[in-house]
Design a protein around this motif. Structure first.
Motif, mmCIF file in Angstrom:
data_model
loop_
_atom_site.group_PDB
_atom_site.id
_atom_site.type_symbol
_atom_site.label_atom_id
_atom_site.label_comp_id
_atom_site.label_asym_id
_atom_site.label_seq_id
_atom_site.Cartn_x
_atom_site.Cartn_y
_atom_site.Cartn_z
ATOM 1 N N UNK A 231 -28.674 -79.268 22.046
ATOM 2 C CA UNK A 231 -28.634 -78.152 21.103
ATOM 3 C C UNK A 231 -29.750 -78.251 20.074
ATOM 4 N N UNK A 232 -29.989 -79.435 19.539
ATOM 5 C CA UNK A 232 -31.066 -79.602 18.555
ATOM 6 C C UNK A 232 -32.419 -79.295 19.183
ATOM 7 N N UNK A 233 -32.621 -79.744 20.413
ATOM 8 C CA UNK A 233 -33.887 -79.490 21.102
ATOM 9 C C UNK A 233 -34.092 -78.001 21.350
ATOM 10 N N UNK A 234 -33.053 -77.341 21.848
ATOM 11 C CA UNK A 234 -33.166 -75.907 22.131
ATOM 12 C C UNK A 234 -33.372 -75.105 20.855
ATOM 13 N N UNK A 235 -32.639 -75.448 19.798
ATOM 14 C CA UNK A 235 -32.781 -74.720 18.533
ATOM 15 C C UNK A 235 -34.174 -74.912 17.940
ATOM 16 N N UNK A 236 -34.686 -76.142 17.986
ATOM 17 C CA UNK A 236 -36.024 -76.412 17.472
ATOM 18 C C UNK A 236 -37.082 -75.655 18.270
ATOM 19 N N UNK A 237 -36.930 -75.654 19.575
ATOM 20 C CA UNK A 237 -37.892 -74.969 20.443
ATOM 21 C C UNK A 237 -37.921 -73.468 20.161
ATOM 22 N N UNK A 238 -36.742 -72.850 20.083
ATOM 23 C CA UNK A 238 -36.696 -71.401 19.856
ATOM 24 C C UNK A 238 -37.266 -71.054 18.479
ATOM 25 N N UNK A 239 -36.926 -71.837 17.466
ATOM 26 C CA UNK A 239 -37.417 -71.560 16.119
ATOM 27 C C UNK A 239 -38.934 -71.664 16.045
ATOM 28 N N UNK A 240 -39.498 -72.735 16.601
ATOM 29 C CA UNK A 240 -40.955 -72.909 16.523
ATOM 30 C C UNK A 240 -41.680 -71.926 17.441
ATOM 31 N N UNK A 241 -41.063 -71.545 18.545
ATOM 32 C CA UNK A 241 -41.669 -70.548 19.427
ATOM 33 C C UNK A 241 -41.764 -69.198 18.722
ATOM 34 N N UNK A 242 -40.673 -68.783 18.092
ATOM 35 C CA UNK A 242 -40.687 -67.512 17.376
ATOM 36 C C UNK A 242 -41.695 -67.540 16.228
ATOM 37 N N UNK A 243 -41.744 -68.676 15.527
ATOM 38 C CA UNK A 243 -42.706 -68.786 14.433
ATOM 39 C C UNK A 243 -44.146 -68.690 14.925
ATOM 40 N N UNK A 244 -44.390 -69.143 16.149
ATOM 41 C CA UNK A 244 -45.729 -69.082 16.730
ATOM 42 C C UNK A 244 -46.013 -67.812 17.500
ATOM 43 N N UNK A 245 -45.060 -66.870 17.500
ATOM 44 C CA UNK A 245 -45.276 -65.589 18.158
ATOM 45 C C UNK A 245 -44.863 -65.533 19.613
ATOM 46 N N UNK A 246 -44.250 -66.628 20.136
ATOM 47 C CA UNK A 246 -43.799 -66.626 21.535
ATOM 48 C C UNK A 246 -42.358 -66.141 21.578
ATOM 49 N N UNK A 247 -42.142 -64.936 22.094
ATOM 50 C CA UNK A 247 -40.811 -64.332 22.109
ATOM 51 C C UNK A 247 -40.213 -64.260 23.513
ATOM 52 N N UNK A 248 -40.853 -64.883 24.492
ATOM 53 C CA UNK A 248 -40.381 -64.810 25.873
ATOM 54 C C UNK A 248 -39.358 -65.903 26.161
ATOM 55 N N UNK A 249 -38.093 -65.542 26.428
ATOM 56 C CA UNK A 249 -37.109 -66.559 26.792
ATOM 57 C C UNK A 249 -37.508 -67.353 28.033
#
Length: 409
Positions: free
Chosen positions: A322-340
């Protein structure tokens, strides 16, 4: 005028350990519409004790320090690990500070669920029975779910990311990937929660061995003792615990040529006096699966993998997931990557590498527990435990698997 970023619809099925952590983390993330479905009532918790490994506490302190502190305050520290023969001879006496940056936590599962679900309040819908799920007819990468809540049928379509945190017999995984092949590990496990009537004999995390038969116990808050154990099991045994009564239990854990030590003796007596209350289950492991190859479906915790009970890694790996997935999604969105789809590829690569390492540690630890190991073997086992408990990798978008820990090694 800056164009508005479309909202991503995320549905989490299951508000256990991984699901609750994800629900809290993603609900605080801008640009996400998060729904978490849990089949039981808010106060419906399993009665069992568990230990959370230092690696999970470390990962959670990075992702959500307040939540990590709340869990620590609700439990007792796990600072020490001792292994003995049932006769009382000590094989291993290990302060966790030798292999970890800090200790773990001993806690009731019900208490852990209460803390996690309370922290995700407002995001979780309770009493939701999943009826159906599958790929969206309009877009096979997306999905839909149908559930019943308080007698009313509900449906959500066009889900951008479906997160299955729904346990070892995951209906989501069966619906999208078919029933996973299950490997029988060859062990029958037992679990029992009892009042602490042992005059303080049991405290921190301890294990006892009598040949291949193992006992494990630790004290919990509010005067309770968690007892667990394992016995060898033939994979073809369809009714594994039938016929295991007080006499068979006593024979399994009593040394042939010695009396049990005070701790093992108390545990054996307690098991024999509470046979009808013992929870039995077979140790088995489905194949590892963190993501679907085409559908935008992620698996966390027991729905993705199963862990052997020793080393405090069952719940720990769900927390790491859960921590890994949450960190990944947060940093991806912050970097402009919105593709699941991109999130899933990075997450799966990083978690597969980590999980395969975690599974490889058990044979090293077995050498420490059984005694007779050479100095080189002991040093190798301690190094493996240190890597397990200290080197927690949280993947980030654009970072290769195993890198970007965000934590000191």
């Amino acid at each position: 005028m800056t164009p508005r970023t479309p909202t991503q619809r995320i549905v989490i099925v299951g508000a256990g350990v991984a699901g609750s952590i994800m629900a809290r983390a993603l609900a605080r993330q801008a640009g996400l519409e998060v729904t978490c479905l849990e089949q039981v009532a808010p106060d419906d918790h399993a009665s069992a004790g568990l230990v959370i490994g230092p690696n999970a506490i470390k990962a959670l302190h990075l992702r959500d320090p307040l939540l990590a502190s709340a869990i620590g305050e609700a439990g007792l520290p796990w600072d020490h690990w001792r292994v003995s023969l049932c006769s009382g001879e000590v094989l291993l006496d290990l302060p966790l500070t030798r292999v970890a940056d800090h200790g773990g936590v001993r806690i009731l599962r019900a208490t852990l669920y209460r803390v996690l679900r309370g922290a995700a309040a407002g995001t979780i819908r309770y009493r939701c029975k999943l009826l159906e799920c599958g790929a969206s007819p309009q877009d096979p990468a997306r999905s839909y779910v149908v559930w019943e809540q308080d007698g009313r049928q509900c449906r959500l379509d066009d889900i951008d990311l479906l997160i299955a945190a729904d346990g070892r017999d995951s209906p989501i995984r069966s619906a999208f990937g078919g029933q996973p092949e299950v490997h029988q590990v060859g062990a029958l496990l037992l679990r029992l929660l009892v009042p602490d009537a042992g005059a303080g004999r049991i405290d921190d995390y301890e294990q006892w061995c009598n040949g291949p038969n193992r006992l494990l116990a630790f004290r919990l808050p509010h005067g309770q003792i968690n007892i667990a154990g394992s016995l060898p099991l033939r994979p073809d045994n369809a009714t594994p615990h039938v016929g295991i009564g007080p006499q068979a239990l006593r024979a399994a854990y009593t040394p042939t040529h010695a009396r049990p030590g005070p701790q093992a003796g108390w545990l054996i007596d307690t098991l024999c006096a509470n046979v009808d209350a013992i929870c039995w289950y077979r140790m088995q492991a489905p194949g590892i699966r963190f993501a679907e190859p085409r559908a935008q479906v992620m698996y966390l915790g027991d729905s993705a993998h199963a862990m052997a009970p020793p080393l405090g890694q069952g719940v720990a790996q769900a927390i790491e997931d859960a921590c890994s997935a949450a960190e990944l999604i947060a940093t991806s969105l912050a970097g402009g990557e919105t593709s699941p789809r991109a999130w899933l590829a990075t997450f799966e690569a990083a978690r597969l590498e980590r999980l395969r390492f975690v599974m490889s540690v058990a044979p090293h630890a077995a050498g420490l527990m059984l005694g007779g190991a050479t100095e080189q073997e002991r040093a190798s086992a301690l190094a493996a435990l240190r890597q397990l408990y200290c080197q927690v990798a949280l993947p980030r978008h654009g970072v290769g698997p195993g890198a970007g820990t965000g934590l000191p090694a």
